[in-house]
Design a protein around this motif. Structure first.
Motif, PDB file in Angstrom:
ATOM      1  N   LEU A   1      26.510 -11.258 -12.389  1.00 39.20           N
ATOM      2  CA  LEU A   1      26.103 -11.693 -13.583  1.00 39.20           C
ATOM      3  C   LEU A   1      26.679 -13.140 -13.918  1.00 39.20           C
ATOM      4  O   LEU A   1      25.714 -13.804 -14.496  1.00 39.20           O
ATOM      5  CB  LEU A   1      26.627 -10.658 -14.673  1.00 39.20           C
ATOM      6  CG  LEU A   1      26.139  -9.403 -14.771  1.00 39.20           C
ATOM      7  CD1 LEU A   1      26.901  -8.453 -15.847  1.00 39.20           C
ATOM      8  CD2 LEU A   1      24.613  -9.404 -15.401  1.00 39.20           C
ATOM      9  N   SER A   2      27.745 -13.550 -13.549  1.00 40.85           N
ATOM     10  CA  SER A   2      28.349 -14.743 -13.992  1.00 40.85           C
ATOM     11  C   SER A   2      27.440 -16.018 -13.107  1.00 40.85           C
ATOM     12  O   SER A   2      27.331 -16.835 -13.428  1.00 40.85           O
ATOM     13  CB  SER A   2      29.756 -14.774 -13.750  1.00 40.85           C
ATOM     14  OG  SER A   2      30.166 -14.519 -12.423  1.00 40.85           O
ATOM     15  N   ALA A   3      27.507 -15.484 -11.666  1.00 38.66           N
ATOM     16  CA  ALA A   3      26.768 -16.517 -10.867  1.00 38.66           C
ATOM     17  C   ALA A   3      25.590 -16.633 -11.154  1.00 38.66           C
ATOM     18  O   ALA A   3      24.798 -17.819 -11.124  1.00 38.66           O
ATOM     19  CB  ALA A   3      26.939 -16.073  -9.557  1.00 38.66           C
ATOM     20  N   ALA A   4      24.680 -15.756 -11.719  1.00 32.93           N
ATOM     21  CA  ALA A   4      23.168 -15.829 -12.014  1.00 32.93           C
ATOM     22  C   ALA A   4      23.358 -16.714 -13.127  1.00 32.93           C
ATOM     23  O   ALA A   4      22.115 -17.513 -13.346  1.00 32.93           O
ATOM     24  CB  ALA A   4      22.390 -14.668 -11.998  1.00 32.93           C
ATOM     25  N   ALA A   5      23.985 -16.208 -14.156  1.00 32.45           N
ATOM     26  CA  ALA A   5      24.121 -16.977 -15.384  1.00 32.45           C
ATOM     27  C   ALA A   5      24.340 -18.576 -15.429  1.00 32.45           C
ATOM     28  O   ALA A   5      23.695 -19.218 -15.880  1.00 32.45           O
ATOM     29  CB  ALA A   5      25.091 -16.277 -16.294  1.00 32.45           C
ATOM     30  N   LEU A   6      25.592 -18.787 -14.537  1.00 35.06           N
ATOM     31  CA  LEU A   6      25.621 -20.211 -14.504  1.00 35.06           C
ATOM     32  C   LEU A   6      24.736 -21.119 -13.589  1.00 35.06           C
ATOM     33  O   LEU A   6      24.487 -22.026 -13.939  1.00 35.06           O
ATOM     34  CB  LEU A   6      27.236 -20.276 -13.829  1.00 35.06           C
ATOM     35  CG  LEU A   6      28.247 -19.792 -14.558  1.00 35.06           C
ATOM     36  CD1 LEU A   6      29.722 -19.770 -13.907  1.00 35.06           C
ATOM     37  CD2 LEU A   6      28.465 -20.876 -15.810  1.00 35.06           C
ATOM     38  N   GLY A   7      24.219 -20.353 -12.557  1.00 35.73           N
ATOM     39  CA  GLY A   7      23.225 -20.981 -11.701  1.00 35.73           C
ATOM     40  C   GLY A   7      21.717 -21.436 -12.557  1.00 35.73           C
ATOM     41  O   GLY A   7      21.431 -22.447 -12.398  1.00 35.73           O
ATOM     42  N   ALA A   8      21.457 -20.440 -13.357  1.00 28.76           N
ATOM     43  CA  ALA A   8      20.270 -20.538 -14.068  1.00 28.76           C
ATOM     44  C   ALA A   8      20.613 -21.892 -15.513  1.00 28.76           C
ATOM     45  O   ALA A   8      19.685 -22.397 -15.578  1.00 28.76           O
ATOM     46  CB  ALA A   8      19.944 -19.265 -14.979  1.00 28.76           C
ATOM     47  N   VAL A   9      21.587 -21.397 -15.951  1.00 26.23           N
ATOM     48  CA  VAL A   9      22.084 -22.554 -16.909  1.00 26.23           C
ATOM     49  C   VAL A   9      21.825 -24.034 -16.418  1.00 26.23           C
ATOM     50  O   VAL A   9      21.470 -24.884 -17.055  1.00 26.23           O
ATOM     51  CB  VAL A   9      23.081 -22.156 -17.694  1.00 26.23           C
ATOM     52  CG1 VAL A   9      23.819 -23.409 -18.508  1.00 26.23           C
ATOM     53  CG2 VAL A   9      23.156 -20.923 -18.665  1.00 26.23           C
ATOM     54  N   MET A  10      22.822 -23.929 -15.260  1.00 30.66           N
ATOM     55  CA  MET A  10      22.967 -25.416 -14.578  1.00 30.66           C
ATOM     56  C   MET A  10      21.471 -25.812 -14.038  1.00 30.66           C
ATOM     57  O   MET A  10      21.394 -27.245 -14.303  1.00 30.66           O
ATOM     58  CB  MET A  10      23.915 -25.345 -13.398  1.00 30.66           C
ATOM     59  CG  MET A  10      24.524 -26.622 -12.561  1.00 30.66           C
ATOM     60  SD  MET A  10      25.459 -27.354 -14.180  1.00 30.66           S
ATOM     61  CE  MET A  10      26.815 -26.282 -14.159  1.00 30.66           C
ATOM     62  N   PHE A  11      20.623 -25.021 -13.658  1.00 31.09           N
ATOM     63  CA  PHE A  11      19.440 -25.585 -13.254  1.00 31.09           C
ATOM     64  C   PHE A  11      18.672 -26.042 -14.418  1.00 31.09           C
ATOM     65  O   PHE A  11      17.993 -27.069 -14.484  1.00 31.09           O
ATOM     66  CB  PHE A  11      18.492 -24.404 -12.607  1.00 31.09           C
ATOM     67  CG  PHE A  11      17.049 -24.456 -12.205  1.00 31.09           C
ATOM     68  CD1 PHE A  11      16.785 -25.394 -10.916  1.00 31.09           C
ATOM     69  CD2 PHE A  11      16.247 -24.545 -13.192  1.00 31.09           C
ATOM     70  CE1 PHE A  11      15.551 -25.631 -10.833  1.00 31.09           C
ATOM     71  CE2 PHE A  11      14.769 -24.626 -12.608  1.00 31.09           C
ATOM     72  CZ  PHE A  11      14.465 -25.313 -11.790  1.00 31.09           C
ATOM     73  N   GLY A  12      18.657 -25.227 -15.463  1.00 27.10           N
ATOM     74  CA  GLY A  12      17.931 -25.475 -16.730  1.00 27.10           C
ATOM     75  C   GLY A  12      18.431 -27.021 -17.405  1.00 27.10           C
ATOM     76  O   GLY A  12      17.385 -27.651 -17.520  1.00 27.10           O
ATOM     77  N   ILE A  13      19.769 -27.156 -17.302  1.00 26.69           N
ATOM     78  CA  ILE A  13      20.410 -28.186 -17.850  1.00 26.69           C
ATOM     79  C   ILE A  13      19.964 -29.637 -16.974  1.00 26.69           C
ATOM     80  O   ILE A  13      19.719 -30.676 -17.527  1.00 26.69           O
ATOM     81  CB  ILE A  13      21.778 -28.258 -17.969  1.00 26.69           C
ATOM     82  CG1 ILE A  13      22.243 -27.184 -19.051  1.00 26.69           C
ATOM     83  CG2 ILE A  13      22.510 -29.644 -18.119  1.00 26.69           C
ATOM     84  CD1 ILE A  13      23.578 -26.937 -19.289  1.00 26.69           C
ATOM     85  N   CYS A  14      20.212 -29.292 -15.651  1.00 29.84           N
ATOM     86  CA  CYS A  14      19.942 -30.529 -14.623  1.00 29.84           C
ATOM     87  C   CYS A  14      18.339 -30.903 -14.588  1.00 29.84           C
ATOM     88  O   CYS A  14      18.117 -32.133 -14.486  1.00 29.84           O
ATOM     89  CB  CYS A  14      20.347 -30.109 -13.372  1.00 29.84           C
ATOM     90  SG  CYS A  14      22.032 -29.909 -13.103  1.00 29.84           S
ATOM     91  N   GLU A  15      17.498 -29.948 -14.834  1.00 29.72           N
ATOM     92  CA  GLU A  15      15.908 -30.187 -14.711  1.00 29.72           C
ATOM     93  C   GLU A  15      15.418 -30.351 -16.140  1.00 29.72           C
ATOM     94  O   GLU A  15      14.324 -30.959 -15.999  1.00 29.72           O
ATOM     95  CB  GLU A  15      15.500 -28.877 -13.957  1.00 29.72           C
ATOM     96  CG  GLU A  15      15.534 -28.740 -12.565  1.00 29.72           C
ATOM     97  CD  GLU A  15      14.900 -29.947 -11.857  1.00 29.72           C
ATOM     98  OE1 GLU A  15      13.746 -30.036 -11.508  1.00 29.72           O
ATOM     99  OE2 GLU A  15      15.532 -30.811 -11.553  1.00 29.72           O
ATOM    100  N   GLY A  16      16.023 -30.155 -17.218  1.00 32.10           N
ATOM    101  CA  GLY A  16      15.488 -30.407 -18.436  1.00 32.10           C
ATOM    102  C   GLY A  16      15.059 -32.004 -18.495  1.00 32.10           C
ATOM    103  O   GLY A  16      13.948 -31.919 -19.235  1.00 32.10           O
ATOM    104  N   PRO A  17      15.711 -32.840 -18.382  1.00 27.98           N
ATOM    105  CA  PRO A  17      15.270 -34.206 -18.437  1.00 27.98           C
ATOM    106  C   PRO A  17      14.170 -34.674 -17.601  1.00 27.98           C
ATOM    107  O   PRO A  17      13.382 -35.516 -17.917  1.00 27.98           O
ATOM    108  CB  PRO A  17      16.367 -35.038 -18.103  1.00 27.98           C
ATOM    109  CG  PRO A  17      17.857 -34.273 -18.382  1.00 27.98           C
ATOM    110  CD  PRO A  17      17.185 -32.737 -17.915  1.00 27.98           C
ATOM    111  N   ASN A  18      14.193 -34.062 -16.283  1.00 22.42           N
ATOM    112  CA  ASN A  18      13.013 -34.317 -15.515  1.00 22.42           C
ATOM    113  C   ASN A  18      11.665 -33.592 -15.760  1.00 22.42           C
ATOM    114  O   ASN A  18      10.446 -34.212 -15.546  1.00 22.42           O
ATOM    115  CB  ASN A  18      13.394 -34.057 -13.798  1.00 22.42           C
ATOM    116  CG  ASN A  18      14.779 -34.743 -13.616  1.00 22.42           C
ATOM    117  OD1 ASN A  18      14.929 -35.885 -14.040  1.00 22.42           O
ATOM    118  ND2 ASN A  18      15.418 -34.104 -12.711  1.00 22.42           N
TER     119      ASN A  18
END
Length: 464
Positions: free
Chosen positions: A186-203
């Motif tokens: 749960l935590s790995a999937a959550a952190l991975g998804a949030v990090m992907f969204g934050i990193c890719e949001g500006p692009n």
């Protein structure tokens, strides 16, 4: 040890154009090479505390470092994009264990006053690394090959492995319970998804399907992980530590305060290269003075820590950062490089009053048996704050730019972004002045007195 992991996270961006030419791709197509590193790093962090408690900090630290070096070698030798991304993922997973393991070993070896003293030296590689990465990357790519941005880790990391094997003292906390697999998933999937969204949001744009899906899914998974971990007798992430106000408040300062600090570090090169049309070398040499400011202030903060406590130091540091960001907001197309460098030095002076005191204070009231867990949570918070910084800057630039000029923001857009960062730093400074630091100050004073009245047993030092 942490130096090479920090450098590797920042240096790869410099090599992207060269990698694109090698594989016959556009630079935009290499987005995965950059994004996979912080995503996998975030996914690995939750397991680090359990690994440290089960196998010992020294063994976990050296194993993670060896895996990092091995994947660096494979990245440099990668024959195609697919394998390069796969090996970068291994790098990220290794770094996700390396950061909290090194912190756990450091803070379990030294008491509060010694932690302050050691942090004054630990801050040196942590600040030099992001400042030196663009310059080092440019030199390696220009004079050797893009592959050397990965190979360069080996001559630095291998001696560190040897030194650690010979001189690091082993530390192991209490015997961990059953491995919390559900919590990890749960935590790995959550952190991975949030990090992907934050990193890719500006692009990709904050309204793109991929970004919205990642952020929504990550938020839902994060909520599920929090509920599950709080109800589990032996959780992978000991979220109950956040009931300690000092631990919670210092982490909140780290999360929010890192955004204006790291945002300014991200915005500076963009302003110099895009806003003023200068070269990458001019950009690198103009942002580097920040490191000298940090190194200067952290020595003073280390001396004052036990006398005035972290609350005053951190609050004044963030207020100073806010004031310097207002100076940056006055920069225009005609601002000289030496003026900008002077502002970067002033920014570093403020930053030096934030990093070390918040880290040491966050662990002042944490039980020794929970240090690995606390270090893991600290790392999660810092990595999230670091990822939010460029996202906040890019969003501020877009909001301050007409749609027709979004690809090349005018100078006024950069000034607007600096004002946004200044406001965020000022708000965080006000919160920092409410920090309940009595316990942290008392712990530092107590260990200082002990150190003056009787000799302290000699310890082998963490080589992080």
């Amino acid at each position: 040890m942490t130096f090479i992991a920090i450098v590797d996270g920042a240096i790869t961006t410099v090599a992207l154009p060269s990698i694109a030419r090698q594989f016959g791709l556009t630079t935009a197509a290499l987005d995965g090479v950059v994004v996979v590193y912080p995503v996998c790093l975030a996914m690995a962090i939750p397991a680090s505390a359990w690994l440290v408690e089960r196998f010992g900090a020294k063994r976990v630290l050296l194993t993670a470092l060896l895996a990092f070096l091995g994947s660096s070698l494979l990245c440099g030798a990668a024959p195609d994009l697919g394998r390069l991304v796969a090996f970068r993922a291994v790098q990220g997973l290794s770094a996700g264990v390396l950061f909290p393991a090194s912190s756990a070993l450091l803070f379990s070896t030294f008491d509060s006053w010694e932690q302050v003293r050691i942090s004054r030296y630990m801050i040196i590689p942590q600040q030099i690394a992001p400042a030196a990465a663009p310059i080092l990357g440019g030199l390696l790519v220009d004079h050797l090959s893009w592959r050397w941005v990965f190979y360069v880790n080996l001559p630095v990391g291998l001696p560190a492995v040897l030194f650690g094997a010979l001189f690091l003292a082993e530390h192991r906390g209490h015997r961990p319970g059953r491995f919390d697999l559900t919590g990890l998933l749960l935590s790995a999937a959550a952190l991975g998804a949030v990090m992907f969204g934050i990193c890719e949001g500006p692009n990709r744009g904050w309204s793109s399907v991929a970004v919205v899906t990642a952020l929504v899914a990550g938020t839902v998974l994060l909520a599920a992980a929090i509920v599950f971990e709080l109800r589990t007798a032996q959780p992978l992430l000991k979220l109950r530590l956040f009931t300690d106000r000092l631990f919670r408040d210092t982490n909140l300062i780290n999360l929010v305060g890192l955004v204006p600090i790291m945002g300014a570090m991200y915005l500076g090169p963009l302003f110099i290269q895009q806003g003023q049309g200068r070269t990458a070398l001019e950009s690198g040499t103009s942002t580097f003075p920040e490191a000298f400011g940090v190194l200067l202030t952290v020595q003073i903060a280390g001396v004052l820590y036990s006398r005035v406590g972290p609350r005053i130091i951190v609050g004044c540091g963030l207020a100073w950062v806010a004031a310097v960001l207002l100076l940056f907001a006055t920069c225009d197309a005609h601002t000289g490089l030496w003026t900008f460098r002077a502002y970067m030095l002033l920014l570093g002076i403020g930053m030096g009053g934030v990093f070390m005191p918040t880290t040491v204070a966050s662990l002042a009231t944490v039980a020794r048996r929970d240090l690995a867990q606390a270090s893991t949570l600290n790392t999660v918070v810092r990595q999230t704050g670091g990822a939010l910084a460029p996202a906040a800057v890019t969003t501020a630039l877009v909001l301050g730019t007409p749609a027709a000029a979004a690809a090349n923001p005018p100078v006024t857009a950069y000034q607007h972004a600096y004002l946004v960062l200044a406001a965020l730093a000022a708000a965080t400074a006000l919160f920092a002045f409410t920090l309940p630091d009595g316990a942290a100050r008392a712990a530092a004073r107590a260990t200082t007195t002990v150190g003056r009245t009787k000799p302290v047993a000699r310890r082998r030092v963490d080589a992080a």
